[in-house]
Design an enzyme around this catalytic site. Sequence first.
Site, PDB file in Angstrom:
ATOM      1  N   ASP A  70       0.843  -1.199   0.000  1.00  0.00           N
ATOM      2  CA  ASP A  70       0.000   0.000   0.000  1.00  0.00           C
ATOM      3  C   ASP A  70       0.878   1.250   0.000  1.00  0.00           C
ATOM      4  OD1 ASP A  70      -2.396   1.749   0.731  1.00  0.00           O
ATOM      5  OD2 ASP A  70      -3.291  -0.251   0.797  1.00  0.00           O
ATOM      6  N   HIS A 126      -4.447   5.535   3.442  1.00  0.00           N
ATOM      7  CA  HIS A 126      -5.064   4.329   2.864  1.00  0.00           C
ATOM      8  C   HIS A 126      -4.456   3.039   3.432  1.00  0.00           C
ATOM      9  CE1 HIS A 126      -5.775   1.451  -0.529  1.00  0.00           C
ATOM     10  NE2 HIS A 126      -6.843   2.187  -0.797  1.00  0.00           N
ATOM     11  N   SER A 307     -10.993  -1.509  -2.192  1.00  0.00           N
ATOM     12  CA  SER A 307      -9.818  -1.461  -1.310  1.00  0.00           C
ATOM     13  C   SER A 307     -10.162  -1.936   0.089  1.00  0.00           C
ATOM     14  CB  SER A 307      -9.308  -0.026  -1.164  1.00  0.00           C
ATOM     15  OG  SER A 307      -8.462   0.325  -2.211  1.00  0.00           O
TER      16      SER A 307
END
Length: 509
Positions: A70, A126, A307
């Site tokens: 990520d 994220h 995601s």
Amino acid sequence: MHALKWAAALTSAAVLAFAAPAPFSRADSTTFTSSQWNIGSTNPDSGYGVHADQAWTITAGAGSIVGVIDIGFLDHADLTGKLLPGYDFITDASAARDGDGRDQNPHDEGNYYSLDGTLVQASSWHGLHVSGTVAAGRSDVSTVGVAPGSKILPLRVGGTAAPADADMAAAIRWGAGLPVDDLPVNPNQADVLNLSIAKIGACPESLQAAIDAAVAEGTAVVVAAGNTWNSETVDPVSVNYPANCHNVVRVTASDYTGNLTTFSNRGTEAVPATIAAPGAHVSSTWNTGQTLPVAGGDTYLAWGGTSMSSPHVAGVLALLRAMRPELSVDQLVTSITATATPFAAPTATAVGGAGIINAPAALAHALSLPTATPSAMPSSSVTPSPSVTPTPSIAPTPSTTPPPSTTPPPTQAPRTSLPVPRFINAAAPKASGTYRVGRKLKASKGTWAPTPTSYSYQWLRNGKKIKGATKATYKLTRSDRYKKVSVKITVRRVGYTSTSATSKSHRIR
Ligand SMILES: [Ca+2]
Ligand SMILES: [Ca+2]
């Protein structure tokens, strides 16, 4: 337009930040009673979460490692002690924002975007959010991940730019314990790699080679289906990679109604989706920083996107591996697809995958798989399964959807003789009270996964049925004196083999 191609619905920047466990509203104005409909099974609003809490009676994933590929990682109280030493694979120093190329620190330096001194897009954190869905967990707050006992291997790619293919390939190889250029070898091989990443285009050969090498090492590769499906653009899974690569678990996004979300890319015959997982209103770990991370800025964010779906599946695979470390990637995938919760709308099955991932059902399936032949696995990594006997041939289960035809690895065994999911009895029933004629004994049900929908009781005297003694309590009679009394409990649930367990017996005075 910013060049980010992360699979999260970044356009939904107006998503709600909230402190768990505050209720929040969903689109149709009804209210969640839990901020974590996606994780548990007890939320009355939805039966379409992963039901992870029912699997935790067996395992929370201790011993498993999930590599999260990520944009970078931050500390958060819910992830204390769960981050292993990872790596920063970003070659481009400007995208990395850390002043150099690859290095040992996968910290998230912020992917905010400013134009002429004005903040256009705040940092997304994220990687922190995705990691929380896998492994967050604390006893004093309600936000937890699917496998709170597992560890995260943080692997940084991308940063402020779409991740370079070479950096992704390096992260996959390194995460799987394979050698990469001049880097030190990763001593913590991941059981699962999660890539909540979607780049438009065909799967690059270098990336496919890295994926194949990881899977050959026994590391599963779980990827987001992508979020570009909408009323104007009908994008199947095949438009973006790594979802269109072979040998990956392709995860679509489902919602609390048991349907595919409007944005989730769909599978096709050529590139079918593997399975769905919650990808709307997913609460997980976050940071209050708008640009740079704020020390002590731990918070939570409800977010949507494939995601968010992908790490649910990675977490469930971590639970399975924790109990059956010797299972192949193909066996793990079979266990999740054979036991998925059917979509509310059957039409979704064709494009959304086998159904919505169900942690306890998948775990029960994995535990019931026969042990591989000794030559097929390294003896050091074998853990005996708990008291589960091989399932005999049983009637087919109505709730089972056949697995989609993902490209099988060459060593795949035929999928024709799959056992029906079976209950796990984690703690035996008990008959408690005073073991004396005239007194009453009370049966406790024991602990089962998944939670049975019905229980029946049969009290036994010297192992033989006592006529009419079929309630949760039993009053001892003179016939019981000097005999041994126990209680047998039989549990049932649709789609499972009914299973019995008997308490310890007690001699009656
Ligand atoms: Ca660097
Ligand atoms: Ca770095």
